[in-house]
Design an enzyme around this catalytic site. Sequence first.
Site, PDB file in Angstrom:
ATOM      1  N   ALA B  72     -70.059   6.217  59.558  1.00  0.00           N
ATOM      2  CA  ALA B  72     -69.198   5.828  60.677  1.00  0.00           C
ATOM      3  C   ALA B  72     -68.703   6.966  61.565  1.00  0.00           C
ATOM      4  O   ALA B  72     -68.518   6.777  62.760  1.00  0.00           O
ATOM      5  CB  ALA B  72     -68.005   5.064  60.137  1.00  0.00           C
ATOM      6  N   ALA B  73     -68.450   8.136  60.982  1.00  0.00           N
ATOM      7  CA  ALA B  73     -67.801   9.212  61.743  1.00  0.00           C
ATOM      8  C   ALA B  73     -68.683   9.652  62.904  1.00  0.00           C
ATOM      9  O   ALA B  73     -69.913   9.649  62.775  1.00  0.00           O
ATOM     10  CB  ALA B  73     -67.520  10.386  60.819  1.00  0.00           C
ATOM     11  N   PRO B  74     -68.086  10.015  64.061  1.00  0.00           N
ATOM     12  CA  PRO B  74     -66.652  10.125  64.350  1.00  0.00           C
ATOM     13  C   PRO B  74     -65.982   8.830  64.823  1.00  0.00           C
ATOM     14  O   PRO B  74     -64.825   8.860  65.204  1.00  0.00           O
ATOM     15  CB  PRO B  74     -66.632  11.172  65.469  1.00  0.00           C
ATOM     16  CG  PRO B  74     -67.915  10.963  66.194  1.00  0.00           C
ATOM     17  CD  PRO B  74     -68.904  10.513  65.175  1.00  0.00           C
ATOM     18  N   SER B  76     -67.102   6.207  67.196  1.00  0.00           N
ATOM     19  CA  SER B  76     -67.236   5.539  68.490  1.00  0.00           C
ATOM     20  C   SER B  76     -67.681   4.087  68.312  1.00  0.00           C
ATOM     21  O   SER B  76     -67.157   3.184  68.966  1.00  0.00           O
ATOM     22  CB  SER B  76     -68.201   6.301  69.390  1.00  0.00           C
ATOM     23  OG  SER B  76     -69.381   6.582  68.711  1.00  0.00           O
ATOM     24  N   ASP B  95     -67.976   7.474  55.438  1.00  0.00           N
ATOM     25  CA  ASP B  95     -68.688   8.722  55.722  1.00  0.00           C
ATOM     26  C   ASP B  95     -68.476   9.660  54.547  1.00  0.00           C
ATOM     27  O   ASP B  95     -67.527   9.496  53.775  1.00  0.00           O
ATOM     28  CB  ASP B  95     -68.201   9.367  57.024  1.00  0.00           C
ATOM     29  CG  ASP B  95     -69.339  10.094  57.741  1.00  0.00           C
ATOM     30  OD1 ASP B  95     -69.911   9.522  58.667  1.00  0.00           O
ATOM     31  OD2 ASP B  95     -69.662  11.227  57.336  1.00  0.00           O
ATOM     32  N   ASP B 139     -76.126   3.436  61.353  1.00  0.00           N
ATOM     33  CA  ASP B 139     -76.466   4.396  62.411  1.00  0.00           C
ATOM     34  C   ASP B 139     -76.688   5.723  61.690  1.00  0.00           C
ATOM     35  O   ASP B 139     -75.756   6.492  61.476  1.00  0.00           O
ATOM     36  CB  ASP B 139     -75.311   4.476  63.418  1.00  0.00           C
ATOM     37  CG  ASP B 139     -75.629   5.400  64.572  1.00  0.00           C
ATOM     38  OD1 ASP B 139     -76.698   5.241  65.168  1.00  0.00           O
ATOM     39  OD2 ASP B 139     -74.815   6.295  64.867  1.00  0.00           O
ATOM     40  N   CYS B 192     -80.539   8.066  67.181  1.00  0.00           N
ATOM     41  CA  CYS B 192     -80.663   8.635  68.528  1.00  0.00           C
ATOM     42  C   CYS B 192     -81.871   9.568  68.531  1.00  0.00           C
ATOM     43  O   CYS B 192     -81.871  10.641  69.115  1.00  0.00           O
ATOM     44  CB  CYS B 192     -79.386   9.345  68.957  1.00  0.00           C
ATOM     45  SG  CYS B 192     -78.874  10.658  67.867  1.00  0.00           S
TER      46      CYS B 192
END
Lengths: 157, 262
Positions: B72-74, B76, B95, B139, B192
């Site tokens: 999860a971090a940071p 967004s 995280d 993610d 990404c």
Amino acid sequence: MQAKKIKFLLKREIEMIEKVIERNYGAKIDLSRVAVAKTSVDKLWLLSKQIKSFDLLKLKINVLGLYFGRLKLEKIRLSIEGCQLVGKYARRNFVILSKDEAEGFAKGYDVGVEKAVDCEEGNFVLVKCGNNLLGTGKFYKNRVKNLTPRSRRITPF
Amino acid sequence: MKKILPRLIEKGWKLERIPWWKTGYRVDAKTEVLTKTLEYYLGYYYIQEAASMIPPLVLDPKQNEIILDMCAAPGSKTTQIAEMMGNRGVIVANDNNLKRLKALRANLQKLGVMNCVVTYTDARDFWKSGLKFDKILLDVPCSGSGSIVTSWRIMNEWSVRIIKRMSRFQKSLLVAATRCLSKDGILVYSTCSMEPEENEENVDFAVRKLGLEVEKFKIKNLKCREGMLEWDKKYDKSVTNAVRIFPHDNLTEGFFVCKLRK
């Protein structure tokens, strides 16, 4: 934060907190729509009600919910977000800053106040500037001692 | 939004609405400037890359659901999920990097998130909790080659060896996430990165080895391209339902998103 050390407050305990807020800030707020938890050193956290029924003991918790503030005897030091929830209903123990002072406050400086509304010397006060609720400070001789956490302050260029 | 927009425009900022998300705006200003305002201090807005707003839209969280954001971090995407859930239900944001967790906590606090439990666990071991989730956002950490448009540093660190290592790590996260997913649950996998080894190859692994199904999705006003069907080897046909987002299509960083169902 260990799940074992998180205590969800009962209805009457939440009502007591509402009374502390009313006594200190003259604000009547309703916390019945959220769950309230207390951890060590009387820190209060607001949570969605569904979290209360979630099996937290199975998790290695770092933090949960929104930090609302900290009880200190009969007083309460609210977080910036706690101040934003309570501040719009506050009738006492709040100060109003000018725009320049507000920017100074956000940078972490102690500031003089434009207007102090029914402020007790040495008590926590909510800090306002227009419609902005900036957080909590401590009131001394028409000045506010800044209690904004360092990590949250605006750092100069 | 009605209150904050005029204040930002008054500062002389040029705001342009992102076509695919109602509360997302593109601002033409440096990050140092954006983080020095009273409005930022008060948590009235949050700064993130436009493309990273896409995975939560694919996840489509609903109020009262139980959601896991595995890396999860940071925060967004976590804060966006909380916004979409109206601060109800439960998000478990995990995280295993303490420094990044600190940023996650600060962002959740600043944006007034009440429905989130932050946990500190190696995501590969999260399944040991025995908890099951309606939806999971995965993610994953990646080589970040989609970010080259904004950070040339990525190019200097790029190597095939890193990509292969990342790909293996991402597969282990996919295995763990599948274990945490309830029956018929949704898993959104995103990176990404533009590397097929980190994207289509892992989706193919999820289909063939983990028994997940790839679902087609569409986001209004976002130009997407199909997942690749072949790179070194042939992938499952359903991999084309995954989505590649190229920088020049939407003026974002490069991104890869896939919606999987158990």
